[in-house]
Structure formats: C-alpha cells, structure tokens
Motif scaffolding. Structure first.
Motif, short mmCIF file in Angstrom:
data_model
loop_
_atom_site.label_atom_id
_atom_site.label_comp_id
_atom_site.label_asym_id
_atom_site.label_seq_id
_atom_site.Cartn_x
_atom_site.Cartn_y
_atom_site.Cartn_z
N ARG A 111 0.84 -1.18 0.00
CA ARG A 111 0.00 0.00 0.00
C ARG A 111 0.88 1.24 0.00
O ARG A 111 2.08 1.19 0.29
CB ARG A 111 -0.91 0.02 1.23
CG ARG A 111 -0.15 0.16 2.54
CD ARG A 111 -1.05 0.16 3.76
NE ARG A 111 -0.28 0.38 4.99
CZ ARG A 111 -0.79 0.49 6.21
NH1 ARG A 111 -2.11 0.38 6.38
NH2 ARG A 111 -0.01 0.71 7.26
N ARG B 175 -4.56 1.52 -2.13
CA ARG B 175 -4.13 0.20 -2.58
C ARG B 175 -5.19 -0.37 -3.51
O ARG B 175 -6.35 0.03 -3.50
CB ARG B 175 -3.91 -0.74 -1.39
CG ARG B 175 -5.19 -1.20 -0.71
CD ARG B 175 -4.94 -1.96 0.57
NE ARG B 175 -4.00 -3.06 0.40
CZ ARG B 175 -3.57 -3.80 1.42
NH1 ARG B 175 -4.02 -3.57 2.65
NH2 ARG B 175 -2.74 -4.79 1.22
N ASP B 176 -4.78 -1.32 -4.35
CA ASP B 176 -5.71 -2.13 -5.13
C ASP B 176 -5.13 -3.54 -5.20
O ASP B 176 -4.09 -3.83 -4.61
CB ASP B 176 -5.97 -1.53 -6.51
CG ASP B 176 -4.73 -1.52 -7.41
OD1 ASP B 176 -3.67 -2.04 -7.00
OD2 ASP B 176 -4.82 -0.98 -8.53
N THR B 177 -5.83 -4.42 -5.92
CA THR B 177 -5.39 -5.82 -5.91
C THR B 177 -4.10 -6.04 -6.68
O THR B 177 -3.36 -6.98 -6.42
CB THR B 177 -6.47 -6.72 -6.52
OG1 THR B 177 -6.83 -6.22 -7.82
CG2 THR B 177 -7.71 -6.73 -5.63
N ARG C 150 -8.40 4.93 -0.68
CA ARG C 150 -8.97 3.82 -1.44
C ARG C 150 -8.38 2.52 -0.95
O ARG C 150 -7.16 2.37 -0.92
CB ARG C 150 -8.69 3.98 -2.93
CG ARG C 150 -9.04 2.70 -3.70
CD ARG C 150 -8.91 2.84 -5.18
NE ARG C 150 -9.10 1.55 -5.81
CZ ARG C 150 -9.35 1.38 -7.10
NH1 ARG C 150 -9.45 2.41 -7.88
NH2 ARG C 150 -9.50 0.17 -7.61
N THR C 151 -9.25 1.63 -0.59
CA THR C 151 -8.81 0.28 -0.21
C THR C 151 -9.45 -0.77 -1.10
O THR C 151 -9.27 -1.96 -0.86
CB THR C 151 -9.13 -0.01 1.26
OG1 THR C 151 -10.53 0.20 1.50
CG2 THR C 151 -8.34 0.92 2.18
N GLY C 152 -10.21 -0.32 -2.13
CA GLY C 152 -10.74 -1.25 -3.11
C GLY C 152 -12.19 -1.62 -2.89
O GLY C 152 -12.78 -1.35 -1.84
N SER C 153 -12.76 -2.27 -3.90
CA SER C 153 -14.13 -2.77 -3.84
C SER C 153 -14.18 -4.03 -2.98
O SER C 153 -13.17 -4.47 -2.43
CB SER C 153 -14.62 -3.09 -5.25
OG SER C 153 -13.83 -4.12 -5.82
N ASP D 255 -11.93 -6.45 -4.49
CA ASP D 255 -10.56 -6.11 -4.15
C ASP D 255 -10.23 -6.55 -2.73
O ASP D 255 -9.16 -7.11 -2.47
CB ASP D 255 -10.33 -4.60 -4.28
CG ASP D 255 -10.36 -4.12 -5.72
OD1 ASP D 255 -10.10 -4.93 -6.61
OD2 ASP D 255 -10.67 -2.94 -5.93
N SER D 256 -11.17 -6.29 -1.82
CA SER D 256 -10.93 -6.63 -0.41
C SER D 256 -10.73 -8.13 -0.23
O SER D 256 -9.86 -8.57 0.53
CB SER D 256 -12.10 -6.14 0.46
OG SER D 256 -12.22 -4.74 0.38
#
Length: 464
Positions: A313, A331-333, A403-406, A409-410
């Motif tokens: 991240r 972060r994203d995947t 942003r930590t993602g959808s 993604d989580s």
C-alpha cells in the motif's frame, strides 16, 4: 467407481479453469501496450512514436533492473533502465548502461536535467585492494567486520550522475566502491549544496555527508548509536537497510531504516527524539518501507507519504502534536511492493509499483488517471512539480479520498495476506512480468491440482 469419476471430472474442471486463466493472463500481458514494445536492445527504436499516454510535464522512471531482458544478468531481472517520457507520451531519453538505477531528483532551475543514483556490479579484479579509511571516516575494524560478511565474487560501484535529458550529456558527480552486491548498493543520495551530498549507506548501516569534489566524508551518523544489533535484519549482512535520505528545508535529514520499519529524523547531533515514524515489527504502521517523502508545514504538513512496501500500500501520516496519525491510504489488488509515491501540486499522487510492474497517477478521488506498464520500476519523478512531494499538499489539506478497493478487491487482498509478504514478493520477483497475483494463484492451483490428482491415481492403481 462413481466417486472416482466425479473426482476426475472435478480435477479436470479445476485444471481447465486454471489453464484458461493463465492463458488469458499471458495473452493480456503479451498484448498489453508497454513502452518496452517500442524499444530494441540497442536503445530507442522510434523516439518520436508515442510510447505511453500523454501527461503534463516530463515523467522520469528509474528501474531496479528489468524482467527477462538483457545480457548483463545476475538474475531474472536483468536490465536496468532510466527512461524519460515527453508530455506527449513519446520517449525523450533512454539509457540502460548501469546495473541498477535508483533514486532520481530534478536539478533546480533546470527544465530537463536530473541527478540519480546508480550501481554497477564489477568483477573482483576491479575492486580496490585497499580502502582509505580516514577519507571515508570508517574504523578499520568495523570495515573488516562488514567486508568479511560479504561475498567476495564481486563488488559494486555506487555512483551519482547528472544527465541533461534533452542533449543526453552525462556528468559523473561522485562514486564509491563497496564489496559484494546485495545489501551493498546505495539507493539514494540527496544534495545539501553544490559540492556536498548526503548519502544513505546501506553497506555500513549509516548516513554520511561527502564532499563530491574531494571525495572526503565530512560527517557520519551510525545506526548503531540508535539501534541494538539484535533488532532489524541480520547483522552485519543486511542489518538496517538504510534505503532513502531526504534533506529537509530546515537542514534536518529524514532517513528510512527499512529493516527496522522506521523513518527517523536526524540533525548534526544525531537522532531527533520524538519524531520517529514507525515501530519495529509493528506492521500496522509500516512494514519495510521505501522512499518516504516529507510534506512541509506550508503545504499542510508536517506529513510523510511513503511506499509501505510489504503491506502493499501507499500510506500517509500527519504529524499531530507529538505523534503521527494515518491520514490517507491507497491500494488495489494489483499493487505489489510499491516503493515510491510523490504528491503532485494538483493533489494527485504518482505511484511506483515495483512488483506490479507499473507507474501510475491517481487523482484526489483515488481514481487512476494515467499509467505506464514498465518492468520493476524503483522510482518515478514528474519534472516541474518540485522535488519528490515537496511541491504537493498533504492529504489532509487536499482532502484526499483513501482507497482500499471494492468488495472484490478486499477479498483478493485478504487472500494475498494469507501469504507472508516477503515470500509473495519473492515469488513475484522471479515470475515473468505478465504474471500478476491472480496468475500466480492460478499457477499454484494448477500445479497443486496436477500433483494431487497424480498422487490419488497412484494410490488407486496400487489398490486395484
């Protein structure tokens, strides 16, 4: 018989889906428009041809060796590159003459000139037979202790160069040779003035100031004055891994001690108490970080924007009273071992995602607005926006969205966290550049399924 047939069908489906996923990932990666497709092994094939999407100002990227290319190889990431993209997306400058490229800094009052750290691996015969201990301000006993812990099959020339990206003229500013390769390559130096550099010395676990004209070291800070040997990494092979240094406007030095999960602040008297960001093995704050950037008070700081590498991240901490509080995270995947992030004056953030094999820019809402796929980048700099993040606002001042993602993604991030970060990053490092986490996961499922099916079939045959 029915159960055996069902199990065989199950394995066929799993292996088939994994194979399709790998084939799709390879096809997508092979056809993805990367700037490398515009290059030949001799350099730039078509400099005027658009290689990346247009973006304001010149973007410079330094890579910590490329993937599966080149002949000067000490592993799968064989060729390092320094590349600059024009605002229209064409290639302004390209060089791959060094073994590694590290930190890049703009030269003030110039439009297209930068300075950068590099490393060259040398044969043992090219290493110096003696060391000027007095000139380096190193105790001979300490030097011998560190040298004995390094491999003797090579040494490293660590250097600092200046290049005019328009004319291609390169000027060697300063260099110094260290024994060994891994954990001896200096990643960063920062200018104090026209004649002096502050250097992050990975090899000897210290910071020093050197006169680049005389090669005389004039001041040092040793990590041993702040950290016990039992902390960090293995001493003295790779103890602190001091990988970054930044000279602040008030003369302080901000230093990244990676293996101690800390960013520390120094003055000429030593460690400044109460300003340390991070705590060893408290991975909720930082986990073996790279390239922390300081955002000054006049731009909403004090704040530190940092590539939180093993946590996959980018994170920012705001100085509140006498403590640091997390103020932004992205972060994203795909993100895997990010090692640099610069806050731009418009509130956007330029991120270098090393094992994600990309450099990209996110806006205030956290949306990706520009990107380039490039193998194993170490650091990126957008010229005309100030050095590192000094010209950008803090996340608090700019009211940036984390942003930590959808949900998807989580879930994938949780799956990634089941594998210890060091092992996953090590695996990502040796895989081809087109393989992301999903492709690695599919490969593991494919191989595991094949081995498990083969084992079950052997057991059945012995029973029958």
């Amino acid at each position: 018989m029915a159960s055996k047939s069902f199990l065989r069908i199950f394995f066929i489906i799993i292996i088939g889906l994994s194979s399709i996923g790998l084939a799709y990932g390879y096809t997508l990666g092979a056809t993805n428009d990367t700037f490398e497709s515009h290059l030949t092994n001799q350099g730039v094939a078509n400099p005027q041809q658009q290689a990346v999407e247009p973006r304001d100002n010149i973007t410079v990227v330094a890579t910590d060796s490329n993937s599966w290319r080149g002949e000067a190889s000490s592993g799968p990431r064989a060729r390092a590159e320094l590349v600059a993209f024009n605002p229209d997306g064409s290639i302004l400058y390209y060089n791959d003459s060094h073994t590694r490229y590290w930190d890049v800094d703009p030269v003030p009052e110039t439009r297209t000139t930068v300075e950068y750290m590099f490393a060259d691996h040398l044969e043992p015969s090219a290493c110096p037979n003696t060391t000027n201990f007095a000139q380096r301000r190193v105790d001979e006993e300490v030097w011998n202790e560190y040298e004995a812990a390094r491999s003797t099959d090579a040494c490293t020339r660590n250097g600092y160069e200046r290049v005019n990206l328009t004319t291609g003229e390169v000027t060697r500013v300063w260099s110094e040779t260290t024994p060994g390769k891994e954990a001896t390559r200096y990643h960063d130096a920062d200018r104090l003035n026209e004649t002096h550099l502050a250097v992050a010395d990975i090899y000897l676990d210290r910071v020093f100031v050197v006169n680049s004209t005389s090669d005389q070291t004039e001041w040092t800070w040793n990590a041993s004055s702040a950290f016990p040997r039992e902390t960090g990494g293995p001493y003295p092979e790779d103890w602190t891994h001091i990988n970054d240094i930044e000279v602040l406007e008030d003369g302080r030095l901000m230093v990244s001690a990676r293996n101690h999960d800390r960013v520390v602040f120094l003055n000429r008297s030593g460690l400044i108490e109460g300003w340390t960001l991070g705590e060893e093995d408290n991975y909720s704050i930082l986990y073996e970080q790279h390239n922390p950037d300081y955002i000054p008070t006049e731009r909403g700081g004090p704040a530190v924007l940092v590539g939180d590498s093993e946590n996959n991240r980018v994170v920012e901490y705001q100085r509140t009273g006498d403590s640091w509080e997390q103020s932004w995270v992205w972060r994203d995947t795909r993100m895997q071992w990010p090692r640099d992030a610069d806050r731009l004056p418009n509130g956007h953030t330029l991120i270098t995602d090393s094992n994600g094999n990309r450099v990209f820019e996110v806006d205030k809402q956290g949306e990706v607005v520009w990107s380039v796929n490039i193998a194993f980048p170490y650091e990126a700099e957008r010229l005309g926006t100030g050095d590192e993040s000094a010209g950008g606002p803090s996340a608090t001042q700019a009211n940036l969205d984390s942003r930590t993602g959808s949900l998807r993604d989580s879930l994938l991030i949780i799956a990634k966290q089941l594998i210890p970060g060091k092992y996953l990053n090590g695996l990502m490092y040796i895989t081809p550049v087109w393989m992301g986490f999903l492709e690695v996961l599919e490969l593991v499922v494919l191989l595991t399924s094949c081995l498990l099916w083969a084992g079950i079939e052997i057991v059945w045959r012995r029973q029958s």
